[in-house]
Write a protein that holds these residues in place. Structure first.
Motif, PDB file in Angstrom:
ATOM      1  N   UNK A 113       0.814  -1.229   0.000  1.00  0.00           N
ATOM      2  CA  UNK A 113       0.000   0.000   0.000  1.00  0.00           C
ATOM      3  C   UNK A 113       0.845   1.277   0.000  1.00  0.00           C
ATOM      4  N   UNK A 114       2.163   1.151  -0.071  1.00  0.00           N
ATOM      5  CA  UNK A 114       3.007   2.353   0.068  1.00  0.00           C
ATOM      6  C   UNK A 114       2.875   3.292  -1.123  1.00  0.00           C
ATOM      7  N   UNK A 115       2.933   2.753  -2.342  1.00  0.00           N
ATOM      8  CA  UNK A 115       2.872   3.619  -3.529  1.00  0.00           C
ATOM      9  C   UNK A 115       1.514   4.290  -3.637  1.00  0.00           C
ATOM     10  N   UNK A 116       0.467   3.574  -3.228  1.00  0.00           N
ATOM     11  CA  UNK A 116      -0.891   4.120  -3.344  1.00  0.00           C
ATOM     12  C   UNK A 116      -1.203   5.134  -2.246  1.00  0.00           C
ATOM     13  N   UNK A 117      -0.811   4.833  -1.004  1.00  0.00           N
ATOM     14  CA  UNK A 117      -1.304   5.600   0.143  1.00  0.00           C
ATOM     15  C   UNK A 117      -0.277   6.500   0.824  1.00  0.00           C
ATOM     16  N   UNK A 118       0.978   6.450   0.376  1.00  0.00           N
ATOM     17  CA  UNK A 118       2.001   7.262   1.055  1.00  0.00           C
ATOM     18  C   UNK A 118       2.799   8.055   0.029  1.00  0.00           C
ATOM     19  N   UNK A 119       3.827   8.732   0.512  1.00  0.00           N
ATOM     20  CA  UNK A 119       4.654   9.539  -0.387  1.00  0.00           C
ATOM     21  C   UNK A 119       5.666   8.697  -1.163  1.00  0.00           C
ATOM     22  N   UNK A 120       5.659   7.397  -0.932  1.00  0.00           N
ATOM     23  CA  UNK A 120       6.581   6.486  -1.613  1.00  0.00           C
ATOM     24  C   UNK A 120       6.301   6.470  -3.114  1.00  0.00           C
ATOM     25  N   UNK A 121       7.338   6.176  -3.892  1.00  0.00           N
ATOM     26  CA  UNK A 121       7.209   6.113  -5.347  1.00  0.00           C
ATOM     27  C   UNK A 121       7.773   4.802  -5.873  1.00  0.00           C
ATOM     28  N   UNK A 156      12.033   0.710  -6.177  1.00  0.00           N
ATOM     29  CA  UNK A 156      12.939  -0.016  -7.064  1.00  0.00           C
ATOM     30  C   UNK A 156      14.394   0.143  -6.619  1.00  0.00           C
ATOM     31  N   UNK A 157      14.759   1.368  -6.237  1.00  0.00           N
ATOM     32  CA  UNK A 157      16.145   1.621  -5.806  1.00  0.00           C
ATOM     33  C   UNK A 157      16.476   0.913  -4.497  1.00  0.00           C
ATOM     34  N   UNK A 173       2.016  -3.584  -9.392  1.00  0.00           N
ATOM     35  CA  UNK A 173       0.914  -4.430  -9.870  1.00  0.00           C
ATOM     36  C   UNK A 173      -0.217  -4.511  -8.867  1.00  0.00           C
ATOM     37  N   UNK A 174       0.124  -4.668  -7.578  1.00  0.00           N
ATOM     38  CA  UNK A 174      -0.909  -4.723  -6.530  1.00  0.00           C
ATOM     39  C   UNK A 174      -1.632  -3.380  -6.438  1.00  0.00           C
ATOM     40  N   UNK A 175      -0.885  -2.283  -6.573  1.00  0.00           N
ATOM     41  CA  UNK A 175      -1.484  -0.938  -6.535  1.00  0.00           C
ATOM     42  C   UNK A 175      -2.523  -0.777  -7.639  1.00  0.00           C
ATOM     43  N   UNK A 176      -2.176  -1.228  -8.849  1.00  0.00           N
ATOM     44  CA  UNK A 176      -3.108  -1.112  -9.973  1.00  0.00           C
ATOM     45  C   UNK A 176      -4.355  -1.965  -9.747  1.00  0.00           C
ATOM     46  N   UNK A 177      -4.171  -3.135  -9.154  1.00  0.00           N
ATOM     47  CA  UNK A 177      -5.330  -3.984  -8.864  1.00  0.00           C
ATOM     48  C   UNK A 177      -6.237  -3.342  -7.825  1.00  0.00           C
ATOM     49  N   UNK A 178      -5.633  -2.723  -6.828  1.00  0.00           N
ATOM     50  CA  UNK A 178      -6.415  -2.065  -5.771  1.00  0.00           C
ATOM     51  C   UNK A 178      -7.289  -0.962  -6.351  1.00  0.00           C
ATOM     52  N   UNK A 179      -6.797  -0.310  -7.399  1.00  0.00           N
ATOM     53  CA  UNK A 179      -7.550   0.791  -8.009  1.00  0.00           C
ATOM     54  C   UNK A 179      -8.654   0.319  -8.946  1.00  0.00           C
TER      55      UNK A 179
END
Length: 705
Positions: free
Chosen positions: A73-81, A86-87, A99-105
């Motif tokens: 949930x980090x990319x969707x709900x926080x300031x994470x990118x 990846x880094x 992929x999980x973020x896209x499914x959640x949406x």
């Protein structure tokens, strides 16, 4: 909340070589990103990703999947990118989290059309990396376990979505334990009274009979010892939703429901499985029709087991599942077994299926252009149980429960399905809608020139059959529409003194941004495009002539200012036909078609004849023309004929049956049309309909002018 060391300990139980440092860093990163966020229950939000990761450790999954769960949930709900993930944790983890973020949406419980499109996206994500779905399923399982903190309407929405999509998906992936828990948690929200009633009845049953599970387990173990078979035996009561569904399907009361207990016998070898089966059937009577051998005929998700139901202690029906340890591991993990670890290395389980091949079989032959069709077919495949039937050569064909000989034919080859005219089951000719059963021998009868029928769509069960039938029907319709459009275009062009050429149609196609001249003709034939519109594109100077609306009052040219007219009932002349007027005292001018037989009686009275012609503009569809149509006497045919007439922009003003036979009807239909071109278009469309035996213009010459 599980702390990081406890989580690492769960992973080390099956993977001593785990990258503990990477898991610690992911745990700390997720905790930091979700700081200050809380769930509906008031708990810190990060308790959820940690719980999801713990669920996935039960499947013994790899480090990348566990870390994805912590960060899902980090990319969707926080300031994470994506770039930062990846880094820090590598591209593999970043891709999974994305992929999980896209499914959640994806709003899988939204309107049907949107849901269908999103469902395709879900399966596209699955095809890239199935671990995305494994994380999403664990995410949904924890959300359902903690759903009581949500608003009631949100609970209902999530529960329906779980019951319709995620539970059957988990089952189709072979994770039966997860399917059962998801279904029961959703059942608790959607129908709490029914679930409570099942539990109450079950408790009462235990009070009356005692806990029979230990007793039956002991009976089975005793039989194994006597037969000298080394095996583990486990028993359990089925979940409330499973019991309720069986009551609904079989229309049985709880007191009449028998197999509410399930037992598993886990052996060392495949040969032992069949020895166990023999011992159980020797001691207890097998229930007819309740035996399935998924070891010799495994499911597509890798599931292998022998299922049998017997009359056990006190005559109670008991379901027994028999499998080896390796089979059991795959049966519990399903497709996820491909990533499971044992002693720090990827488990080499011979029964684990290749996820890419599994997704390919699930989505095989689904039409790429039709989202709704894709959704329908995927749901059919997800909910299906299987039956196994044999070809005349002894090959085994796997089909979903409820499949028909048509499904069987298409499973062999599309050509066999398209040409199917009949079938023999175990040597006996049966109707094509017959539901097939396990172990039957099927012989498909084909014939040259046979084409799929639209009614087959209501009979078949498999996505492959439905997709093939629809494709064939579309091709057949297109051929018919092109033929009809060619004739309509010819008539329309000749009406204005022009000739239809491929070059002219290609020019029109280019202007209309259509593929080619064939597409133009197909659209004319299907009434999506009119021949007049094509004429206007090619010859703008004819636009006024073609589209000018002519009122009834000025439809005829050649009348005196004080003369009115009406059309003769005997010949019903239409705009576009050559006409002549006959004067009648007190009736004004009556218009006849030039070839009307009634005119023969008036040849000796030339003074009554008036030279007339129709106005050349576009007439309103108000001129009656009578048709005689002979149609097949089948359910729904008359409705389709009326719909077809309406599609040609013709109104039905009267209808009567003139001949009724067991196999056909003859009807007289009075329609309201614009002109002869409109009539010709309607006749051609009706002639092209397979259920129409004959159609012709009907003129009642007994009628007085």
């Amino acid at each position: 909340m599980i702390d990081v060391e406890d989580l690492i300990a769960l992973v080390r139980n099956y993977n001593p070589r785990t990258n503990a440092d990477l898991i610690r860093r992911a745990y700390d990163y997720g905790l930091r990103m979700h700081e200050g966020q809380f769930r509906h229950s008031g708990e810190p939000y990060f308790t959820h990703p940690v719980a999801v990761a713990a669920i996935l450790t039960e499947q013994r999954l790899d480090d990348a999947t566990i870390i994805t769960a912590l960060l899902h949930d980090t990319i969707e709900d926080t300031r994470s990118t994506y770039t930062e993930v990846s880094e820090l944790f590598g591209k593999e983890v970043a891709e999974l989290v994305d992929g999980v973020t896209k499914l959640t949406n994806l709003q899988l419980s939204s309107a049907a059309s949107k849901q269908a499109e999103n469902f395709r996206k879900l399966f596209m994500a699955m095809s890239k990396d199935l671990r995305v779905i494994l994380v999403k399923l664990a995410d949904r399982l924890h959300n359902m376990r903690t759903i009581r903190s949500m608003r009631p309407e949100k609970q209902a929405q999530k529960a329906r979505e779980t019951m319709e999509i995620f539970a059957p998906l988990a089952g189709r992936m072979g994770m039966q334990w997860m399917r059962e828990e998801l279904e029961d948690l959703a059942f608790k929200v959607l129908n709490p009274e029914a679930r409570t009633s099942i539990i109450r009845r079950f408790v009462n049953l235990q009070k009356e009979t005692g806990d029979v599970i230990p007793k039956i387990t002991a009976d089975i173990r005793s039989e194994m010892d006597e037969a000298g078979i080394e095996a583990d035996v486990f028993g359990r009561a089925k979940r409330p939703y499973s019991i309720w569904r069986k009551m609904e399907e079989k229309q049985l009361s709880f007191s009449r429901l028998s197999d509410i207990y399930g037992f598993r016998v886990i052996t060392q070898t495949e040969a032992d499985c069949y020895r166990v089966l023999g011992a159980i059937h020797h001691h207890w009577r097998a229930v007819p029709g309740r035996f399935k051998d998924y070891i010799s005929q495994p499911k597509t998700n890798g599931y292998r087991s022998i299922h049998t139901t017997v009359s056990g202690r006190d005559g109670k029906r008991v379901e027994v599942q028999i499998r080896t340890r390796q089979m059991h591991e795959v049966n519990e993990s399903g497709v996820a077994a491909h990533w499971s670890y044992r002693e720090g290395v990827r488990a080499q389980n011979p029964f684990a299926v290749d996820p890419a091949k599994w997704v390919a079989t699930l989505t095989e032959r689904f039409d790429e252009g039709d989202h709704d069709e894709f959704l329908e077919n995927v749901k059919l495949e997800m909910y299906s149980d299987q039956v196994f039937c044999f070809t005349p050569k002894g090959d085994v064909i796997k089909l979903p429960k409820g499949a028909t000989p048509i499904d069987f034919a298409y499973a062999i080859h599309t050509r066999i399905g398209n040409g199917c005219v009949g079938a023999k089951v175990d040597g006996i000719r049966v109707p094509l809608w017959t539901r097939l059963k396990n172990g039957q021998n099927i012989d498909i009868i084909t014939a040259a020139g046979q084409r799929p029928q639209s009614t087959w769509l209501d009979i078949v069960q498999t996505g492959r059959a439905k997709a093939s039938i629809r494709k064939s029907l579309r091709e057949e319709d297109r051929t018919r529409f092109v033929k009809l459009g060619t004739e309509l275009a010819r008539v329309a062009f000749e009406h204005v003194g022009r000739k239809v050429t491929d070059k002219a149609l290609r020019t029109a196609a280019k202007t209309l941004r259509l593929e080619d001249e064939t597409e133009v003709l197909a659209r004319i034939g299907s009434a999506e495009l009119s021949a007049s519109e094509v004429l206007e594109i090619l010859y703008p100077e004819l636009a006024t002539q073609t589209h000018e609306e002519v009122t009834v009052q000025r439809a005829v040219v050649g009348l005196a200012a004080d003369q009115n007219f009406r059309r003769a009932d005997c010949c019903q002349p239409l705009p576009g036909e050559r006409i002549v007027g006959i004067t009648y005292r007190g009736k004004g001018v009556v218009i006849h078609a030039i070839d009307c037989p009634a005119l023969e009686e008036l040849e000796d009275e030339p003074g009554r004849w008036v030279d007339l012609h129709w106005h050349s503009g576009r007439h309103a569809p108000v001129y009656s023309a009578t048709l005689k149509i002979t149609i097949a006497n089948d359910a729904g045919v008359l409705g389709r004929i009326c719909t077809l007439i309406g599609q040609q922009k013709a109104n039905i003003s009267d209808m009567q049956f003139v001949d009724r036979k067991p196999d056909f009807y003859s009807i007289i239909v009075e329609t309201e049309l614009r002109d002869t071109e409109h009539l010709h278009m309607l006749l051609t469309a009706l002639e092209a309909e397979s259920d129409v035996a004959q159609v012709a213009r009907f003129r009642d010459l007994t009628r007085k002018p």
